[in-house]
Write an enzyme that holds these catalytic residues in place. Structure first.
Site, short mmCIF file in Angstrom:
data_model
loop_
_atom_site.label_atom_id
_atom_site.label_comp_id
_atom_site.label_asym_id
_atom_site.label_seq_id
_atom_site.Cartn_x
_atom_site.Cartn_y
_atom_site.Cartn_z
N GLY A 25 120.61 18.17 -48.27
CA GLY A 25 120.96 18.88 -47.09
C GLY A 25 122.38 19.08 -47.00
O GLY A 25 123.10 20.20 -47.43
N ARG A 26 123.13 17.92 -46.58
CA ARG A 26 124.46 17.96 -46.30
C ARG A 26 125.27 18.56 -47.70
O ARG A 26 126.45 19.38 -47.63
CB ARG A 26 125.09 16.48 -46.34
N ARG A 55 129.01 14.69 -34.45
CA ARG A 55 129.30 13.74 -35.26
C ARG A 55 130.46 12.70 -35.16
O ARG A 55 130.17 11.56 -35.33
CB ARG A 55 129.60 14.30 -36.78
N TYR A 64 128.90 9.15 -34.98
CA TYR A 64 129.06 8.12 -36.23
C TYR A 64 130.62 7.91 -36.33
O TYR A 64 130.85 7.55 -37.79
CB TYR A 64 128.50 8.94 -37.51
N CYS A 68 132.69 15.40 -19.63
CA CYS A 68 133.28 14.32 -18.66
C CYS A 68 132.78 12.98 -19.04
O CYS A 68 132.06 12.34 -18.25
CB CYS A 68 132.54 14.82 -17.27
N1 LLP Z 1 115.46 13.67 -46.69
C1 LLP Z 1 115.08 13.03 -45.62
C2 LLP Z 1 113.89 12.39 -45.48
C3 LLP Z 1 115.83 12.71 -44.77
O1 LLP Z 1 115.63 12.11 -43.65
C4 LLP Z 1 117.41 13.27 -44.86
C5 LLP Z 1 118.53 13.35 -43.91
C6 LLP Z 1 117.51 14.21 -45.98
C7 LLP Z 1 116.82 14.32 -46.91
C8 LLP Z 1 118.67 15.08 -46.08
O2 LLP Z 1 119.92 14.21 -46.39
P1 LLP Z 1 121.23 14.78 -46.84
O3 LLP Z 1 121.21 15.18 -48.28
O4 LLP Z 1 121.83 15.77 -45.84
O5 LLP Z 1 122.16 13.46 -46.82
N2 LLP Z 1 122.91 13.35 -38.49
C9 LLP Z 1 123.55 12.69 -39.84
C10 LLP Z 1 122.65 12.61 -41.00
C11 LLP Z 1 121.31 12.29 -40.71
C12 LLP Z 1 120.39 12.47 -42.05
C13 LLP Z 1 119.17 12.20 -41.65
N3 LLP Z 1 117.99 12.39 -42.84
C14 LLP Z 1 125.14 13.29 -39.94
O6 LLP Z 1 125.56 13.93 -39.12
O7 LLP Z 1 125.65 12.55 -40.80
#
Ligand code: LLP
Length: 421
Positions: free
Chosen positions: A279-280, A317, A321, A346
């Site tokens: 994702g990221r 974020r 975090y 606020c």
């Molecule tokens: N697969 C599963 C089962 C997941 O739970 C996640 C992310 C991904 C893939 C994708 O992970 P990535 O490649 O994006 O690291 N809101 C947080 C991040 C939460 C991630 C949750 N799961 C932030 O803003 O850092």
């Protein structure tokens, strides 16, 4: 590498000055670069190919940035979708991503969501517990279909940039243990409405060290070999997402090439296809959040607050975090002053950063939060009845609004006052 660079009219996305977008669409506004999204996906895919991974399913994690236009850009390149709700499955389908490239994950899928996913013909439902397996079996029986399931295994490995995004320890709510996985896999293989096709893991997010991944993937390889050894049918190993990205001038995290080489090594000769859920690494550095300075508030005791028109509801974020986002003025400027950058909400948590050195800024100036393409707009809310920031996609010299800012009328029209009030 991304396509946000300073040009003659200040910070630009693929050559389009961000100030021009802000003038037309207003602020705060998310801006994404199509070329960067495409580049990140292609680099990830090509790295896997170069490492000898044949025909992987790259299921982009929709939660990172779920705009349908973003999904379509990636889907058109062959991306699948990792989804965690019926809403996300619907978004992926709306973007033209076929069901057989959609993975449905999550610890608490509801009956209706499972039915929807089965009817969409998803590639796999990643089952996270025994009760969930039973529910999937029951729903599949009701529909008279065979559900393709993969077991999400919790490899009990610590990883991830922050405790709130680490998922791979047994104390976290995700997945079944190795022992449970083997037992459930064998049971499911004998069930008329279940077709176990593989196993999955995801140990955390913003991971900047490959060793916990290597450890987890090695354990997963062992499990696949064990299941195959028991004569069970295993066709896919889903290795999740989690690869970290640089949020600032920090030591470079492992590249997709480093990651892919490690995966190639660990899975060499394993007779199953691989799936990934990045994702990221695809979306973060493909987007920015542009905001306007409302006031500079200087306290006589010395604190200097930069009050901007973006807030924690737009980008949560930092509040959630303690995440660091680089903040750049759209027009570069010499000099340095120290600011606490805050939004108008606020509560004290609505602070993006404290004591940050930035060039001198004044009311009306525009700034960009960098690396905001993942978990930015997707996590936004209307807290304080602030309209969701619009999203814009840039493609070379053109751009389009891909999600409008809602009007106040639209926002208020969702509330219903009963006639007895
Ligand atoms: N697969 C599963 C089962 C997941 O739970 C996640 C992310 C991904 C893939 C994708 O992970 P990535 O490649 O994006 O690291 N809101 C947080 C991040 C939460 C991630 C949750 N799961 C932030 O803003 O850092």
């Amino acid at each position: 590498m991304n396509h946000f660079e300073y040009g003659p009219e200040g910070l630009a996305c693929e050559g389009v000055p961000l100030a021009r977008i802000a003038a037309q669409v207003g602020t705060p506004v998310y801006v994404y670069s199509r070329a960067t999204l495409e580049r990140h996906f292609t680099v990830f895919r090509d790295a896997l190919t170069a490492a000898g991974v044949v025909d992987p399913l790259i299921a982009y994690a929709v939660k990172a940035n779920s705009n349908v236009a973003v999904l379509k850009v990636l889907g058109d390149l062959g991306a699948g979708a990792d989804t965690v709700s019926e809403g996300e499955v619907r978004r992926a389908l709306a973007a033209g991503i076929p069901g057989d490239r959609i993975v449905f994950s999550g610890v608490g899928k509801k009956r209706g969501e499972i039915a929807f996913a089965l009817q969409a013909g998803v590639a796999e439902i990643n089952v996270e517990s025994e009760p969930e397996l039973n529910l999937v079996a029951a729903v599949a029986a009701e529909l008279g279909v065979k559900a393709k399931v993969a077991f999400r295994v919790n490899p009990d490995v610590a990883a991830g940039g922050h405790a709130k995004i680490a998922t791979g320890k047994s104390e976290n709510k995700f997945g079944v243990s190795f022992a449970e996985a083997a037992r459930l896999y064998a049971n499911a293989s004998n069930h008329a409405n279940l077709e176990p096709i593989g196993v999955a893991c995801h140990i955390g997010s913003q991971i900047t060290d490959l060793s916990p991944m290597r450890q987890a993937f090695t354990k997963m390889r062992g499990l696949v070999e064990q299941l195959l050894g028991e004569g069970l049918h295993v066709e896919r190993l889903d290795l999740g997402g989690g690869l970290g990205v640089p949020y600032f001038d920090m030591p470079a995290p492992p590249s997709p090439a480093d990651f892919a080489a490690m995966v190639g090594e660990v899975t060499q000769g394993l007779p199953v296809k691989l799936a990934f859920e990045p994702g990221r690494v695809i979306a973060a550095n493909a987007g920015v959040l542009v905001s306007e300075v409302i006031h500079v508030h200087e306290r006589p005791e010395g604190k200097r607050f930069l009050v901007i028109d973006a807030a924690m509801n737009d980008l949560i974020r930092p509040a959630m975090y303690d995440a660091f986002h680089d903040i750049r003025p759209l027009i570069p400027r010499a000099g340095e002053m120290t600011y606490d950058v805050v939004g108008p909400i606020c509560e004290t948590g609505d602070t993006f950063t404290r004591d940050r050195a930035l060039p001198p800024l004044a009311s009306g100036d525009l700034v960009a939060f960098m690396s905001a393409g993942a978990y930015g707009a997707a996590m936004a809310s209307e807290y304080n009845t602030r309209p969701l920031a619009p999203e814009v996609l840039v493609d070379a010299c053109k751009f389009a609004v891909i999600r409008e800012r809602p009007t106040y009328e639209e926002m208020l029209s969702r509330d219903v006052v009963p006639d007895w009030v």
